[in-house]
Design an enzyme around this catalytic site. Sequence first.
Site, mmCIF file in Angstrom:
data_model
loop_
_atom_site.group_PDB
_atom_site.id
_atom_site.type_symbol
_atom_site.label_atom_id
_atom_site.label_comp_id
_atom_site.label_asym_id
_atom_site.label_seq_id
_atom_site.Cartn_x
_atom_site.Cartn_y
_atom_site.Cartn_z
ATOM 1 N N SER A 179 39.960 45.977 29.143
ATOM 2 C CA SER A 179 40.076 44.799 30.000
ATOM 3 C C SER A 179 38.695 44.412 30.567
ATOM 4 O O SER A 179 37.809 44.062 29.807
ATOM 5 C CB SER A 179 41.129 45.093 31.087
ATOM 6 O OG SER A 179 41.473 43.935 31.775
ATOM 7 N N ASP A 218 49.906 39.272 25.569
ATOM 8 C CA ASP A 218 49.007 39.547 26.700
ATOM 9 C C ASP A 218 48.976 38.316 27.613
ATOM 10 O O ASP A 218 48.550 37.235 27.177
ATOM 11 C CB ASP A 218 47.603 39.857 26.150
ATOM 12 C CG ASP A 218 46.654 40.353 27.236
ATOM 13 O OD1 ASP A 218 46.834 39.972 28.412
ATOM 14 O OD2 ASP A 218 45.728 41.110 26.907
ATOM 15 N N HIS A 230 49.158 43.337 28.048
ATOM 16 C CA HIS A 230 47.779 43.690 28.412
ATOM 17 C C HIS A 230 47.591 45.212 28.447
ATOM 18 O O HIS A 230 46.479 45.707 28.315
ATOM 19 C CB HIS A 230 47.437 43.073 29.771
ATOM 20 C CG HIS A 230 45.964 42.997 30.027
ATOM 21 N ND1 HIS A 230 45.101 42.222 29.288
ATOM 22 C CD2 HIS A 230 45.180 43.632 30.950
ATOM 23 C CE1 HIS A 230 43.861 42.362 29.746
ATOM 24 N NE2 HIS A 230 43.891 43.215 30.749
HETATM 25 C C1 MLT Z 1 38.304 40.227 33.626
HETATM 26 O O1 MLT Z 1 38.197 39.760 34.739
HETATM 27 O O2 MLT Z 1 37.418 40.898 33.064
HETATM 28 C C2 MLT Z 1 39.574 39.905 32.920
HETATM 29 O O3 MLT Z 1 40.274 38.900 33.593
HETATM 30 C C3 MLT Z 1 40.409 41.119 32.764
HETATM 31 C C4 MLT Z 1 40.736 41.745 34.093
HETATM 32 O O4 MLT Z 1 39.963 42.547 34.548
HETATM 33 O O5 MLT Z 1 41.790 41.442 34.645
#
Ligand code: MLT
Length: 212
Positions: free
Chosen positions: A108, A158, A189
Amino acid sequence: MSNAKSLSFIHRFEPGTDAGQPPLLLLHGTGGDETDLLSLGRSLAPRAALLSPRGKVSENGMPRFFRRLAEGVFDEADLRFRAGELADFVEEARDAYGLPAPIALGFSNGANIAAAMLMLRPKVLAGAVLLRAMVPLATPPAVDLAGKPVLLLSGMADPIVPEANARRLAGQLREAGADVEHAVLPAGHGLGQADLTRIEAWLQRQRLAAAA
Ligand code: MLT
């Protein structure tokens, strides 16, 4: 007990038992920390060194690797700065612990900064496993990623990363010459067994290629 030296990021370091294996640079998601991915990293790469920093940005107390303006909307100036800062830390840690270039394994937010590092500081990483990553930079810089191995695993359902966005990232990396394997899994996700099976097989192929 931690083996970590005092370096520019709070981090954990676990030495490997096979110097021939590329270390894993573990990059947690939003709200995680340097301990989050250690057991995953150890089970995926039992003999590799593990280097796991904590993101320096705090979003309401949740560690991240760079600032965002909203979910999926990045502060690109901060992202560029933070990607450089993290790349400098990797170089510092390589000197301190005597490591070759690592393969990043990011989830992520951690996957997004790993993708940005590939584009901005490509020499720092030997490759990358990008879990639920999205396009990090609106205008990707011209970069040479010739032959750099990248595994990108996305989730069909996701809610944060639309499939088209993940495909665009795969395209950008391929266009730069990276050797990209991209799979869109029946997942959201979060990670599941299908991710782990794919990562294990991909890491095994990298080990065989490095030993050849
Ligand atoms: C981010 O901010 O890198 C993406 O939205 C993924 C997350 O951290 O939720």
